[in-house]
Design an enzyme around this catalytic site. Structure first.
Site, PDB file in Angstrom:
ATOM      1  N   GLY A 219       0.825  -1.213   0.000  1.00  0.00           N
ATOM      2  CA  GLY A 219       0.000   0.000   0.000  1.00  0.00           C
ATOM      3  C   GLY A 219       0.855   1.256   0.000  1.00  0.00           C
ATOM      4  O   GLY A 219       0.419   2.313  -0.429  1.00  0.00           O
ATOM      5  N   HIS A 283      -0.929  10.168  -2.897  1.00  0.00           N
ATOM      6  CA  HIS A 283      -0.025  10.469  -1.784  1.00  0.00           C
ATOM      7  C   HIS A 283       1.386  10.736  -2.316  1.00  0.00           C
ATOM      8  O   HIS A 283       1.961   9.916  -3.033  1.00  0.00           O
ATOM      9  CB  HIS A 283      -0.047   9.260  -0.840  1.00  0.00           C
ATOM     10  N   GLU A 335      -2.481  14.046   1.872  1.00  0.00           N
ATOM     11  CA  GLU A 335      -1.029  14.242   1.879  1.00  0.00           C
ATOM     12  C   GLU A 335      -0.470  14.113   0.465  1.00  0.00           C
ATOM     13  O   GLU A 335       0.589  13.526   0.254  1.00  0.00           O
ATOM     14  CB  GLU A 335      -0.336  13.215   2.776  1.00  0.00           C
ATOM     15  N   GLU A 351       4.890  17.819   2.397  1.00  0.00           N
ATOM     16  CA  GLU A 351       5.550  17.076   3.478  1.00  0.00           C
ATOM     17  C   GLU A 351       7.067  17.013   3.249  1.00  0.00           C
ATOM     18  O   GLU A 351       7.528  16.847   2.111  1.00  0.00           O
ATOM     19  CB  GLU A 351       4.955  15.663   3.519  1.00  0.00           C
ATOM     20  N   CYS A 426       7.700  10.261  10.464  1.00  0.00           N
ATOM     21  CA  CYS A 426       8.472   9.877   9.283  1.00  0.00           C
ATOM     22  C   CYS A 426       9.465  10.954   8.843  1.00  0.00           C
ATOM     23  O   CYS A 426      10.540  10.642   8.329  1.00  0.00           O
ATOM     24  CB  CYS A 426       7.518   9.562   8.143  1.00  0.00           C
TER      25      CYS A 426
HETATM   26  O1  FUB Z   1       2.736   6.002   5.982  1.00  0.00           O
HETATM   27  C1  FUB Z   1       4.104   6.204   6.275  1.00  0.00           C
HETATM   28  C2  FUB Z   1       4.434   7.659   6.242  1.00  0.00           C
HETATM   29  O2  FUB Z   1       3.686   8.321   7.246  1.00  0.00           O
HETATM   30  C3  FUB Z   1       4.085   8.385   4.970  1.00  0.00           C
HETATM   31  O3  FUB Z   1       5.072   8.370   4.005  1.00  0.00           O
HETATM   32  C4  FUB Z   1       3.834   9.753   5.465  1.00  0.00           C
HETATM   33  O4  FUB Z   1       3.142  10.564   4.559  1.00  0.00           O
HETATM   34  C5  FUB Z   1       3.090   9.492   6.730  1.00  0.00           C
HETATM   35  O5  FUB Z   1       1.749   9.262   6.456  1.00  0.00           O
HETATM   36 ZN    ZN Z   2       7.210  12.462   6.550  1.00  0.00          ZN
END
Ligand code: FUB
Ligand code: ZN
Length: 653
Positions: A219, A283, A335, A351, A426
């Site tokens: 995913g 994303h 995101e 991000e 992250c």
């Molecule tokens: O899902 C893992 C990480 O956390 C994603 O890359 C970020 O955007 C955050 O949702």
């Molecule tokens: Zn991040």
């Protein structure tokens, strides 16, 4: 500093000779793979940054951010989850199902640091942490503390069974970061402790997924990049094949469950086969890692099937969906990418991890093509969208990076000031691995051509036709456009140079017409070779300096004019209508209320004012600010270090 090739050879030999137990046996292939990117990066271990801008930041990363991230990992149960899963401690899973990946990312950063700085204490700390991680690995190689600790309590509908919620769950994502960490740790220490965990896990995943087996895909992409790194180290072709399978299989609706709510389809770039995709959707971090992994797979297999799609997606981003700061992913809700030209400033999500993913991808696209436009994106993102993500002190971070704020943190994401940590952390743990690897993005080679893509004061041992070309670079970039390259090698070496003319010095903000310079500056540059004016022969954005036998003491001096620039954006970007932004060199500037007490959101910039650049040694460790009678702006990366208040990159005129 290591000679990369020799070091790699030693690693491979060690890898073979250390293989004692059956399960982790890794042998050299009969026919070592020869396909790779046509351009070879000079490894970060062969380049020592010694300038005034980046070197202190790399030191802060080593001395502050790495230990800080580890402390946070302990404090928040991230490390403990491994110990509990391994039966070393009692307790329940704490945190979110992707938290394992945070620990792997810090190990990766720490291992890069160890490759260039001896640190027995850090080495021992890693041994201890890796012991916990290894204990958490199930007998057959499975590693996912969220389920191992108590499958009946695995988070968010993951189910008691493995791999049942690939769309939402991160069993495959987390271990992609494990593989990257394991390769880095092995290269730093020669120890197989984490590498064996990674290999055992990759072998399990290879036995579960693939044609005729589980046809699902992760995913959240990342494992593709990790598998390629594992393949590069071990030359175990199955890992490359598996990476290719995960890239090829994405969008294959018959293969796996696509109806898992908002996390399926476009959100995870799973709506079509990659070769048929034309737009950047979903994303942004997933996207950036996906395109990076796919570019790797294409380069290492020679498969050209995704080339056209990757080009179209890149254009879609750079011509319509990238912020001036090099950030991507406009929409907070997912995101990720919004529609074309939808680039709001106050709600810009951008991000920090997405900036990193974009840099990783663009560097790969450069290695594949040699085209300057990719390193323009890389540099813009590096100095702006990425660098803003971590404070100068190295212990607070941005997750979203908006281009404007009224000083009120509406999203509770720390957008007015950097945060010490996040539940989803992250970004802080991503910064920590990019900083020490930065020296690896400056130089690269093709035959006896040396590319210099970034102007960062450094000394480099460049492998060139079985010799080492020692070069030093002296510059005060990004404050000044003078760059001096000096040959340090004792023996004469044949080489030609391709020195990047940055986009801002070519009058091109980025490829395409999303942004344009609207001043009358036409910055020029000069090139001196051993004091003689050289005809600056620019080919495709690079100053080409012809092949010659370079002797110790030979010098190339490039001087780029670095005027203050004004930028406007495409008229379809509604948020920026009637506004301009200010840049100088690779830096995007912003106005903060602390320098402009009447506020910046309603300030009107008169036409025709002069803008003066001054370097202020006393401000935030030294930085260049730009002032006019009406306003003062500072580099965007430096915002939110003083007072909370209004901030804007785009200013009304
Ligand atoms: O899902 C893992 C990480 O956390 C994603 O890359 C970020 O955007 C955050 O949702
Ligand atoms: Zn991040």
């Amino acid at each position: 500093m290591h000679h990369n090739f020799l070091f790699r050879l030693i690693c491979l030999l060690t890898l073979v000779s250390c293989s004692t137990d059956e399960q982790t046996k890794t042998t050299l292939p009969e026919q070592p793979s020869t396909l790779d990117y046509p351009i070879t990066p000079v490894a970060f271990t062969a380049v020592n940054i010694n300038d005034n801008f980046w070197a202190p930041r790399l030191e802060t990363n080593r001395k502050v951010t790495i230990p800080y991230d580890f402390e946070k990992g302990e404090e928040t149960g991230r490390h403990r989850n491994f110990a509990i899963a391994g039966g070393l401690e009692e307790g329940e899973f704490e945190g979110i199902f992707y938290n394992d990946s945070d620990v792997f990312k810090v190990i990766e950063g720490a291992s890069y640091s160890l490759q260039v700085h001896d640190d027995p204490e850090l080495d021992a700390y890693l041994d201890d942490l890796i012991h916990k991680i290894a204990s958490a690995q199930e007998e057959d190689g499975y590693l996912y503390t969220n389920r191992t600790i108590d499958p009946s309590k695995a988070a968010d509908g993951a189910g008691e069974e493995r791999w049942t919620s690939l769309v939402q769950h991160h069993e495959l994502y987390n271990v992609g970061h494990l593989y990257e960490a394991a390769v880095a740790h092995y290269q730093a220490t020669g120890k197989r402790t984490l590498l064996d965990v990674a290999i055992k896990n990759a072998d399990l995943i290879d036995s579960v997924f693939g044609p005729g087996k589980n046809m699902g895909v992760p995913g959240h992409q990342e494992i593709e990049i990790g598998l390629v790194k594992l393949f590069r180290l071990t030359e175990e072709k199955r890992y490359l094949d598996l990476a290719k399978f995960f890239v090829d299989q994405r969008g294959n609706a018959q293969g796996h469950n696509l109806d898992n709510g908002k996390y399926s389809g476009k959100y995870q770039q799973d709506h079509k086969l990659l070769k048929d995709q034309e737009e950047a959707v979903g994303h942004a971090v997933r996207a950036g890692y996906f395109y990076s992994g796919a570019t790797d797979v294409a380069a290492l297999t020679g498969d050209t099937a995704y080339d056209g799609a990757l080009d179209k997606i890149w254009e879609d981003i750079v011509h319509q969906k990238i912020y001036l700061t090099g950030g991507i992913g406009a929409e907070p809700q997912h995101e990720g990418f919004g529609p074309d030209y939808e680039l709001p400033n106050a709600t810009a999500y951008t991000e920090t991890c997405a900036a990193i993913a974009l840099m990783l991808w663009n560097h790969r696209m450069f290695l594949k093509s040699g085209e300057v436009k990719y390193m323009d994106v890389f540099e813009r993102t590096l100095y702006n969208g990425f660098l803003a993500g971590v404070s100068l002190e190295g212990n607070t971070f941005f997750y979203p990076n908006p281009l404007e704020t009224d000083g009120i943190d509406k999203f509770n994401h720390g957008v007015c000031g950097r945060s010490p940590w996040f539940n989803t952390s992250c970004c802080p743990v991503n910064v920590v691995r990019i900083m020490p690897s930065l020296p690896g993005y400056i130089y690269s080679t093709k035959g006896n051509e040396v590319y210099v893509n970034l102007y960062i004061g450094s000394e480099a041992d460049i492998p060139l036709n079985d010799q080492i070309f020692k070069l030093s670079q002296t510059t005060n970039y990004p404050w000044d456009g003078r760059v001096e390259l000096a040959v340090l090698s004792e023996k004469s070496i044949d080489a030609s140079f391709k020195l990047r003319v940055p986009g801002w010095a070519r009058n091109e903000v980025l490829d395409g017409d999303l942004y344009q310079y609207i001043d009358n500056e036409n910055p020029s540059f000069s090139v001196l070779v051993n004091g003689q004016e050289s005809k600056a022969n620019v080919e495709n954005g690079y100053i080409f300096i012809e092949n010659k036998a370079w002797q110790k003491g030979d010098k190339i001096v490039i001087t780029f004019d670095m005027p203050v620039r004004k930028v406007k954006s495409h008229e379809l970007v509604e948020a920026n209508i009637g506004k301009i932004a200010i840049e100088r060199g690779p830096l995007v500037y912003c106005a903060e209320q602390v320098d402009n007490p009447d506020g910046v959101l309603n300030m009107i910039i008169p036409e025709g004012e002069d803008y003066i650049f001054t370097y202020d040694e006393s401000l935030l460790g030294g930085l260049g600010k730009i002032s006019s009678p009406t306003l003062t702006v500072v580099p965007y990366y430096a915002w939110a270090h003083r007072e909370i208040g209004e901030m804007a990159v785009w200013l009304k005129r």
